[in-house]
Motif scaffolding. Structure first.
Motif, PDB file in Angstrom:
ATOM      1  N   SER A 146       0.835  -1.201   0.000  1.00  0.00           N
ATOM      2  CA  SER A 146       0.000   0.000   0.000  1.00  0.00           C
ATOM      3  C   SER A 146       0.871   1.252   0.000  1.00  0.00           C
ATOM      4  CB  SER A 146      -0.891   0.008   1.237  1.00  0.00           C
ATOM      5  OG  SER A 146      -0.093   0.105   2.416  1.00  0.00           O
ATOM      6  N   PRO A 147       0.310   2.411  -0.376  1.00  0.00           N
ATOM      7  CA  PRO A 147       1.047   3.671  -0.236  1.00  0.00           C
ATOM      8  C   PRO A 147       1.385   3.933   1.232  1.00  0.00           C
ATOM      9  CG  PRO A 147      -0.871   3.947  -1.649  1.00  0.00           C
ATOM     10  CD  PRO A 147      -0.992   2.598  -1.022  1.00  0.00           C
ATOM     11  N   ILE A 148       2.383   4.735   1.478  1.00  0.00           N
ATOM     12  CA  ILE A 148       2.787   5.056   2.848  1.00  0.00           C
ATOM     13  C   ILE A 148       1.621   5.725   3.587  1.00  0.00           C
ATOM     14  CG2 ILE A 148       4.353   6.444   4.267  1.00  0.00           C
ATOM     15  CD1 ILE A 148       6.425   6.155   2.055  1.00  0.00           C
ATOM     16  N   GLY A 149       1.320   5.226   4.771  1.00  0.00           N
ATOM     17  CA  GLY A 149       0.226   5.780   5.564  1.00  0.00           C
ATOM     18  C   GLY A 149      -1.131   5.180   5.266  1.00  0.00           C
ATOM     19  N   ALA A 150      -1.192   4.236   4.311  1.00  0.00           N
ATOM     20  CA  ALA A 150      -2.484   3.639   3.935  1.00  0.00           C
ATOM     21  C   ALA A 150      -2.500   2.139   4.191  1.00  0.00           C
ATOM     22  CB  ALA A 150      -2.783   3.929   2.468  1.00  0.00           C
ATOM     23  N   GLU A 151      -1.681   1.689   5.133  1.00  0.00           N
ATOM     24  CA  GLU A 151      -1.563   0.255   5.395  1.00  0.00           C
ATOM     25  C   GLU A 151      -2.878  -0.352   5.882  1.00  0.00           C
ATOM     26  OE1 GLU A 151       0.422   2.565   6.582  1.00  0.00           O
ATOM     27  OE2 GLU A 151       2.378   2.215   5.611  1.00  0.00           O
ATOM     28  N   ASN A 152      -3.646   0.419   6.663  1.00  0.00           N
ATOM     29  CA  ASN A 152      -4.896  -0.096   7.228  1.00  0.00           C
ATOM     30  C   ASN A 152      -6.124   0.616   6.672  1.00  0.00           C
ATOM     31  OD1 ASN A 152      -3.569  -1.941   9.056  1.00  0.00           O
ATOM     32  ND2 ASN A 152      -2.997  -0.161  10.288  1.00  0.00           N
ATOM     33  N   THR A 153      -5.973   1.226   5.529  1.00  0.00           N
ATOM     34  CA  THR A 153      -7.095   1.963   4.933  1.00  0.00           C
ATOM     35  C   THR A 153      -8.216   1.014   4.496  1.00  0.00           C
ATOM     36  OG1 THR A 153      -5.670   3.758   4.137  1.00  0.00           O
ATOM     37  CG2 THR A 153      -7.784   3.481   3.045  1.00  0.00           C
ATOM     38  N   ASN A 154      -9.420   1.278   4.977  1.00  0.00           N
ATOM     39  CA  ASN A 154     -10.611   0.587   4.477  1.00  0.00           C
ATOM     40  C   ASN A 154     -11.664   1.647   4.154  1.00  0.00           C
ATOM     41  OD1 ASN A 154     -11.524   1.349   6.979  1.00  0.00           O
ATOM     42  ND2 ASN A 154     -11.667  -0.707   7.805  1.00  0.00           N
ATOM     43  N   TYR A 155     -12.895   1.251   3.918  1.00  0.00           N
ATOM     44  CA  TYR A 155     -13.861   2.244   3.457  1.00  0.00           C
ATOM     45  C   TYR A 155     -15.279   1.847   3.819  1.00  0.00           C
ATOM     46  CZ  TYR A 155     -13.780  -1.173  -0.370  1.00  0.00           C
ATOM     47  OH  TYR A 155     -13.791  -2.332  -1.106  1.00  0.00           O
ATOM     48  N   MET A 156     -16.178   2.825   3.749  1.00  0.00           N
ATOM     49  CA  MET A 156     -17.600   2.596   3.984  1.00  0.00           C
ATOM     50  C   MET A 156     -18.401   3.377   2.954  1.00  0.00           C
ATOM     51  SD  MET A 156     -18.089   4.745   7.513  1.00  0.00           S
ATOM     52  CE  MET A 156     -17.695   6.493   7.633  1.00  0.00           C
ATOM     53  N   ASN A 157     -19.666   2.946   2.749  1.00  0.00           N
ATOM     54  CA  ASN A 157     -20.554   3.565   1.780  1.00  0.00           C
ATOM     55  C   ASN A 157     -21.909   3.798   2.407  1.00  0.00           C
ATOM     56  OD1 ASN A 157     -19.618   0.590   0.530  1.00  0.00           O
ATOM     57  ND2 ASN A 157     -18.455   2.346  -0.204  1.00  0.00           N
ATOM     58  N   PHE A 158     -22.564   4.882   2.031  1.00  0.00           N
ATOM     59  CA  PHE A 158     -23.921   5.155   2.498  1.00  0.00           C
ATOM     60  C   PHE A 158     -24.654   5.912   1.401  1.00  0.00           C
ATOM     61  CE2 PHE A 158     -21.431   8.833   3.559  1.00  0.00           C
ATOM     62  CZ  PHE A 158     -22.269   9.922   3.345  1.00  0.00           C
ATOM     63  N   GLY A 159     -25.998   5.861   1.451  1.00  0.00           N
ATOM     64  CA  GLY A 159     -26.757   6.577   0.435  1.00  0.00           C
ATOM     65  C   GLY A 159     -28.188   6.092   0.365  1.00  0.00           C
ATOM     66  N   ILE A 160     -28.767   6.182  -0.833  1.00  0.00           N
ATOM     67  CA  ILE A 160     -30.181   5.857  -1.068  1.00  0.00           C
ATOM     68  C   ILE A 160     -30.284   4.581  -1.889  1.00  0.00           C
ATOM     69  CG2 ILE A 160     -32.322   6.652  -2.168  1.00  0.00           C
ATOM     70  CD1 ILE A 160     -31.370   9.521  -1.659  1.00  0.00           C
ATOM     71  N   VAL A 161     -31.236   3.727  -1.504  1.00  0.00           N
ATOM     72  CA  VAL A 161     -31.469   2.476  -2.230  1.00  0.00           C
ATOM     73  C   VAL A 161     -32.908   2.463  -2.731  1.00  0.00           C
ATOM     74  CG1 VAL A 161     -32.052   1.251  -0.083  1.00  0.00           C
ATOM     75  CG2 VAL A 161     -31.374  -0.038  -2.115  1.00  0.00           C
ATOM     76  N   VAL A 162     -33.093   1.975  -3.949  1.00  0.00           N
ATOM     77  CA  VAL A 162     -34.424   1.920  -4.576  1.00  0.00           C
ATOM     78  C   VAL A 162     -34.671   0.500  -5.071  1.00  0.00           C
ATOM     79  CG1 VAL A 162     -35.864   2.775  -6.458  1.00  0.00           C
ATOM     80  CG2 VAL A 162     -34.301   4.342  -5.284  1.00  0.00           C
ATOM     81  N   VAL A 163     -35.878  -0.008  -4.816  1.00  0.00           N
ATOM     82  CA  VAL A 163     -36.300  -1.294  -5.371  1.00  0.00           C
ATOM     83  C   VAL A 163     -36.909  -1.019  -6.731  1.00  0.00           C
ATOM     84  CG1 VAL A 163     -37.715  -3.357  -5.045  1.00  0.00           C
ATOM     85  CG2 VAL A 163     -36.769  -2.176  -3.060  1.00  0.00           C
ATOM     86  N   LEU A 164     -36.259  -1.483  -7.788  1.00  0.00           N
ATOM     87  CA  LEU A 164     -36.704  -1.158  -9.147  1.00  0.00           C
ATOM     88  C   LEU A 164     -37.971  -1.913  -9.520  1.00  0.00           C
ATOM     89  CD1 LEU A 164     -33.302  -1.064 -11.055  1.00  0.00           C
ATOM     90  CD2 LEU A 164     -34.606   0.844 -10.123  1.00  0.00           C
ATOM     91  N   PHE A 165     -37.986  -3.232  -9.364  1.00  0.00           N
ATOM     92  CA  PHE A 165     -39.150  -4.054  -9.684  1.00  0.00           C
ATOM     93  C   PHE A 165     -38.904  -5.454  -9.153  1.00  0.00           C
ATOM     94  CE2 PHE A 165     -36.506  -3.382 -13.475  1.00  0.00           C
ATOM     95  CZ  PHE A 165     -35.945  -4.627 -13.637  1.00  0.00           C
TER      96      PHE A 165
END
Length: 266
Positions: free
Chosen positions: A247-266
């Motif tokens: 990994s790049p320096i300083g990003a050894e333990n970098t992870n991520y999260m996501n949030f937002g809107i969900v739609v049921v199409l059909f």
């Protein structure tokens, strides 16, 4: 991504046709007296609505990505770091209750845009060496750049997901309040960087598609809640973004999260 969506769409339509055909065949064999509609059992009503709704659900989500445990060189513009996914989930009701489980498959895209203060940065990867985050002007062929308008990197995963669902309407799986807890495992199928800049008084853009030492797999926990066909979602990915030691320096333990809107199409 478009090909997978088309495949999932065809699968969903096929299952709906099969379910509706089966219900029509059953209705031909059933004799219902006039005026007895109110006396239909919950089981019969559920079968009717299940045929109408189809045996599965398509989810479309749009939102934002956030990096955790990152170094200052990976500062991210949250509003420009957009997340998107599309999932097909098969709903299996548990014992005529308000609970069900939903296995499914989908594709998700995580896009991270560098913040304004580090918008000149880009991600590079050398053979058999850790990834680096460097100013674009330091790379060969970019010496005479007048300005950098946008710099971002993207990772796309093919996911297998599993959700446990509670909904208030046990007759119609797409109606009423719902709450889900889920897990997913993903396989990286694409990753790239994209920069937009101005050089020699002309706007230009360039994409670089390679692994960048991103992890090939990931594991996430998530939740959704909402009403009828719309709600909000949250995913927390526990797997580090980069391969350990590369990994790049300083990003050894970098992870991520996501949030937002969900739609049921059909």
């Amino acid at each position: 991504m478009k090909i997978l969506f088309f495949i999932l769409f065809v699968l969903h339509c096929s299952l709906m046709v099969m379910a509706q055909t089966e219900e029509v065949d059953k209705s031909k064999k059933r004799k219902v007296k006039k005026g007895n509609d109110k006396k239909l059992s919950v089981k019969k009503i559920y079968k009717e609505y299940k045929a109408i709704d189809g045996p599965g659900l398509f989810y479309l989500s749009r939102g934002w990505d956030i990096l955790n445990n990152k170094g200052p060189q990976l500062a991210i513009n949250i509003w420009g770091s957009r997340y998107a996914d599309v999932y097909y989930m098969y709903d299996v009701r548990l014992f005529k209750s308000k609970f069900s489980v939903r296995p499914g498959i989908g594709i998700s895209s995580n896009r991270f845009k560098f913040a304004k203060k580090v918008k000149n940065n880009t991600l590079i990867a050398l053979d058999r060496a850790p990834s680096e985050v460097v100013p674009l002007q330091t790379l060969q062929g970019f010496e005479n750049i007048m300005r950098v308008d946008k710099s971002q990197f993207q990772v796309v995963f093919l996911d297998l997901a599993f959700e446990a669902v509670f909904r208030t309407n046990r007759i119609k799986p797409k109606k009423g309040f719902f709450f889900t807890l889920g897990v997913r495992g993903g396989l990286r199928i694409d990753s790239k960087t994209k920069v937009k800049f101005r050089q020699d008084n002309r706007p230009k853009k360039q994409k670089d598609k390679q692994k960048f030492n991103f992890n090939n797999t990931r594991f996430s926990f998530g939740a959704k809640t909402g009403w009828d066909f719309i709600g909000v979602f949250y995913w927390w990915t526990t797997t580090p973004l980069f391969v350990r030691g590369l990994s790049p320096i300083g990003a050894e333990n970098t992870n991520y999260m996501n949030f937002g809107i969900v739609v049921v199409l059909f």
